[in-house]
Structure formats: structure tokens, C-alpha cells
Scaffold this motif. Structure first.
Motif, PDB file in Angstrom:
ATOM      1  N   THR A  65      30.652  48.094  38.832  1.00 52.82           N
ATOM      2  CA  THR A  65      32.584  48.027  40.120  1.00 52.82           C
ATOM      3  C   THR A  65      32.193  46.839  40.678  1.00 52.82           C
ATOM      4  O   THR A  65      33.721  46.004  40.278  1.00 52.82           O
ATOM      5  CB  THR A  65      32.260  49.240  40.138  1.00 52.82           C
ATOM      6  OG1 THR A  65      32.238  50.324  39.987  1.00 52.82           O
ATOM      7  CG2 THR A  65      33.944  49.681  41.085  1.00 52.82           C
ATOM      8  N   ALA A  66      31.472  46.242  41.144  1.00 51.23           N
ATOM      9  CA  ALA A  66      31.924  45.307  41.945  1.00 51.23           C
ATOM     10  C   ALA A  66      31.900  43.495  40.878  1.00 51.23           C
ATOM     11  O   ALA A  66      33.025  43.311  40.753  1.00 51.23           O
ATOM     12  CB  ALA A  66      31.065  44.266  42.727  1.00 51.23           C
TER      13      ALA A  66
ATOM     14  N   THR B  67      33.038  44.352  37.655  1.00 48.56           N
ATOM     15  CA  THR B  67      34.675  44.624  36.988  1.00 48.56           C
ATOM     16  C   THR B  67      35.620  44.216  37.801  1.00 48.56           C
ATOM     17  O   THR B  67      36.684  43.648  37.766  1.00 48.56           O
ATOM     18  CB  THR B  67      34.518  45.993  36.559  1.00 48.56           C
ATOM     19  OG1 THR B  67      33.694  46.826  35.812  1.00 48.56           O
ATOM     20  CG2 THR B  67      35.604  46.693  35.337  1.00 48.56           C
ATOM     21  N   ASP B  68      35.474  44.305  39.512  1.00 48.67           N
ATOM     22  CA  ASP B  68      37.079  43.995  39.894  1.00 48.67           C
ATOM     23  C   ASP B  68      37.132  42.499  40.459  1.00 48.67           C
ATOM     24  O   ASP B  68      38.081  42.036  40.342  1.00 48.67           O
ATOM     25  CB  ASP B  68      35.602  44.505  41.753  1.00 48.67           C
ATOM     26  CG  ASP B  68      36.552  46.328  42.095  1.00 48.67           C
ATOM     27  OD1 ASP B  68      37.506  46.648  40.512  1.00 48.67           O
ATOM     28  OD2 ASP B  68      36.348  47.279  42.465  1.00 48.67           O
ATOM     29  N   LEU B  69      36.070  41.929  39.733  1.00 47.40           N
ATOM     30  CA  LEU B  69      35.955  40.482  40.069  1.00 47.40           C
ATOM     31  C   LEU B  69      36.448  39.749  38.839  1.00 47.40           C
ATOM     32  O   LEU B  69      37.154  38.794  39.208  1.00 47.40           O
ATOM     33  CB  LEU B  69      34.554  39.800  40.809  1.00 47.40           C
ATOM     34  CG  LEU B  69      33.452  39.900  41.681  1.00 47.40           C
ATOM     35  CD1 LEU B  69      32.247  39.822  41.863  1.00 47.40           C
ATOM     36  CD2 LEU B  69      34.678  39.291  42.641  1.00 47.40           C
TER      37      LEU B  69
ATOM     38  N   LYS C  82      39.019  41.174  37.401  1.00 53.36           N
ATOM     39  CA  LYS C  82      40.259  41.953  37.378  1.00 53.36           C
ATOM     40  C   LYS C  82      40.774  40.842  38.224  1.00 53.36           C
ATOM     41  O   LYS C  82      42.428  40.634  38.253  1.00 53.36           O
ATOM     42  CB  LYS C  82      39.864  43.090  38.273  1.00 53.36           C
ATOM     43  CG  LYS C  82      41.475  44.550  38.650  1.00 53.36           C
ATOM     44  CD  LYS C  82      41.285  45.538  38.360  1.00 53.36           C
ATOM     45  CE  LYS C  82      42.479  46.273  38.367  1.00 53.36           C
ATOM     46  NZ  LYS C  82      42.394  47.841  38.670  1.00 53.36           N
ATOM     47  N   GLN C  83      39.909  40.649  39.477  1.00 49.68           N
ATOM     48  CA  GLN C  83      41.094  39.578  40.304  1.00 49.68           C
ATOM     49  C   GLN C  83      41.298  38.205  40.005  1.00 49.68           C
ATOM     50  O   GLN C  83      42.490  37.530  40.485  1.00 49.68           O
ATOM     51  CB  GLN C  83      39.810  39.034  41.388  1.00 49.68           C
ATOM     52  CG  GLN C  83      39.772  40.532  42.660  1.00 49.68           C
ATOM     53  CD  GLN C  83      38.432  39.907  43.342  1.00 49.68           C
ATOM     54  OE1 GLN C  83      38.314  39.261  44.004  1.00 49.68           O
ATOM     55  NE2 GLN C  83      38.359  41.386  43.736  1.00 49.68           N
TER      56      GLN C  83
ATOM     57  N   ILE D  37      40.827  44.872  32.266  1.00 47.83           N
ATOM     58  CA  ILE D  37      40.693  46.146  32.059  1.00 47.83           C
ATOM     59  C   ILE D  37      40.269  47.378  31.411  1.00 47.83           C
ATOM     60  O   ILE D  37      41.159  47.976  31.552  1.00 47.83           O
ATOM     61  CB  ILE D  37      39.564  46.200  33.785  1.00 47.83           C
ATOM     62  CG1 ILE D  37      39.764  45.469  34.558  1.00 47.83           C
ATOM     63  CG2 ILE D  37      38.661  47.500  33.480  1.00 47.83           C
ATOM     64  CD1 ILE D  37      38.193  43.926  34.517  1.00 47.83           C
TER      65      ILE D  37
ATOM     66  N   ASP E 235      38.928  50.765  31.566  1.00 51.77           N
ATOM     67  CA  ASP E 235      37.496  51.694  32.094  1.00 51.77           C
ATOM     68  C   ASP E 235      37.426  52.919  31.260  1.00 51.77           C
ATOM     69  O   ASP E 235      38.261  53.798  31.380  1.00 51.77           O
ATOM     70  CB  ASP E 235      37.866  51.479  33.745  1.00 51.77           C
ATOM     71  CG  ASP E 235      36.823  52.380  34.664  1.00 51.77           C
ATOM     72  OD1 ASP E 235      36.708  53.064  33.984  1.00 51.77           O
ATOM     73  OD2 ASP E 235      36.741  51.985  35.655  1.00 51.77           O
TER      74      ASP E 235
ATOM     75  N   SER F 119      34.804  48.864  30.156  1.00 54.04           N
ATOM     76  CA  SER F 119      34.091  48.279  31.627  1.00 54.04           C
ATOM     77  C   SER F 119      33.206  50.364  31.245  1.00 54.04           C
ATOM     78  O   SER F 119      33.366  51.197  31.132  1.00 54.04           O
ATOM     79  CB  SER F 119      34.366  48.636  32.713  1.00 54.04           C
ATOM     80  OG  SER F 119      33.270  48.893  33.150  1.00 54.04           O
TER      81      SER F 119
ATOM     82  N   GLU G  98      29.675  37.083  42.479  1.00 53.32           N
ATOM     83  CA  GLU G  98      30.982  36.546  42.263  1.00 53.32           C
ATOM     84  C   GLU G  98      30.540  35.011  41.349  1.00 53.32           C
ATOM     85  O   GLU G  98      31.832  34.312  41.097  1.00 53.32           O
ATOM     86  CB  GLU G  98      31.723  36.176  43.829  1.00 53.32           C
ATOM     87  CG  GLU G  98      32.963  35.549  43.007  1.00 53.32           C
ATOM     88  CD  GLU G  98      33.927  36.019  44.500  1.00 53.32           C
ATOM     89  OE1 GLU G  98      35.187  36.338  43.990  1.00 53.32           O
ATOM     90  OE2 GLU G  98      33.953  36.507  45.758  1.00 53.32           O
TER      91      GLU G  98
END
Length: 204
Positions: free
Chosen positions: A21-22, A24-26, A28-29, A34, A36, A116, A188
Motif C-alpha cells: 500500500t505504501a 502504491t501510494d507513492l 499515486k503521488q 491505480i 486497486d 495493485s 520512495e
């Protein structure tokens, strides 16, 4: 007539507690679309969906909450120890989930999109991907993180880990492994480099 190029699909997976999830969020930023699988799985049994209607037909109205939505805990109870019902449910949901994921991939407008999926390797969904990324950390760390996050017992987490592909199987399926055994900033850095590479790759 010019046809639009098919989307470049990057499958992203990792075992429980690995940091999928971390990662995936990076992405997305960085403006990447995404898709999911967990969200899609919820959508296909939402109020008014074909999935919910078929489940209600099969198990009766006791499978619903007062507002008419799916009682997930009750459904889990029904299928947990009954392989016939579990197979029926998987047979219903997996095609609905796959169709919806393909639809969302088709709607993606970013240079590449992230698919994801926790069980990407197990459910052989790597065939939907142009490139596969695995978020990885030692199994002891997976257990530790999942315990902190979920509040579940060690036995529950271990049984989930045992039902997933092994760490070796996931790594074998990967085009790229992101090491998430240290810090979020280290993850990151890896995502930034991979993002730059995927931008070039998907533009070819």
C-alpha cells in the motif's frame, strides 16, 4: 483512423505487511492511475450490483446488513469451512473482478497504470501485466508489521502468509523487486527511480 495505444500495465504485489500500500501510494503521488483489486472486489458486491444480487440469491437475505449491503463477516462464516461454497463464490467474483479491472485499465490516462493486487501471482493475474513489481521484506518483518497494523493474532497472520505465494515465488515472478526492509524514504527513492524508468519504457 489512429487507434489509441493499449495501456502499459504495471502489476504491483507483495505479501501481507510488505508495504504494498505504501508503494502504491507513492506511485499515486506521482500522478499514476491505480487500479486497486481490493477496491474493485468491494465494488462488484456493492448495493445494486450483479454480484450482490447473486450472493443474496444463493445465501438468502440473512447475508445482508440492515441497509441491504453485504454482511462480509456473515459471508466469510458461510464460506470459511465450506470448500463448495468458497469455490462457488470465487467462480462468481473472480470474473466480475477481472472484467472490472480490465475496464478501469482501459480508462487509464496516465503514461502507465498500476494494477495493485495482493494475490497477483496466486491468481495468475501477471498475464494482464506488461511488467511486474514485487514489494519485498523478510517474513519476520511482514509478521511484525501486520501484527501492529491489523491487531490480528500471530496465528491469523501466519495462516494468511501460508495461504499466499511464498516470498521466493513472488520474487521469481518479478521484473523488479522493491526492497522495503528499511525506511519509507528508502522505498520512495526506489519508486522514484522505477517511475522514471517506467515512463521511458511505456513510451516506447
Amino acid at each position: 483512423m489512429a487507434t489509441s495505444r493499449p495501456p502499459f500495465v504495471v502489476g504491483l504485489t507483495g505479501g501481507i505487511g510488505s508495504g504494498k500500500t505504501a508503494a502504491t501510494d507513492l506511485f499515486k503521488q506521482r500522478g499514476i492511475d491505480i487500479v486497486d483489486a481490493d477496491e474493485v472486489a468491494r465494488d462488484v458486491v456493492a448495493l445494486g450490483s450483479e454480484g450482490l444480487s447473486k450472493i443474496t440469491e444463493r445465501f438468502g437475505p440473512t447475508i445482508l446488513l440492515e441497509d441491504g449491503s453485504l454482511n462480509r463477516a456473515a459471508l466469510r462464516e458461510k464460506v470459511f469451512a465450506n470448500s463448495e461454497e468458497k469455490n462457488w463464490l470465487n467462480g462468481l467474483l473472480h470474473p466480475l473482478i477481472r472484467t472490472r479491472m480490465q475496464q478501469l485499465i482501459g480508462e487509464s490516462s496516465s503514461p502507465y497504470c498500476i494494477l495493485s493486487v495482493p494475490l497477483l501471482v496466486e491468481n495468475k493475474l501477471t498475464e494482464m501485466c506488461n511488467y511486474v513489481v514485487v514489494v519485498d521484506c523478510p517474513e519476520t518483518m511482514q509478521l511484525e508489521r501486520a501484527l501492529k497494523r491489523d491487531g490480528s493474532s500471530a496465528e491469523t497472520i501466519k495462516s494468511i502468509m501460508a495461504s499466499q505465494a511464498s516470498r521466493e515465488e513472488r520474487i521469481k515472478a518479478a521484473d523488479k523487486v522493491l526492497d522495503n526492509s528499511t525506511t519509507l524514504s528508502a522505498l520512495e527513492d526506489q519508486v522514484s527511480k522505477l517511475h522514471e524508468m517506467l515512463l521511458k519504457h511505456s513510451a516506447k
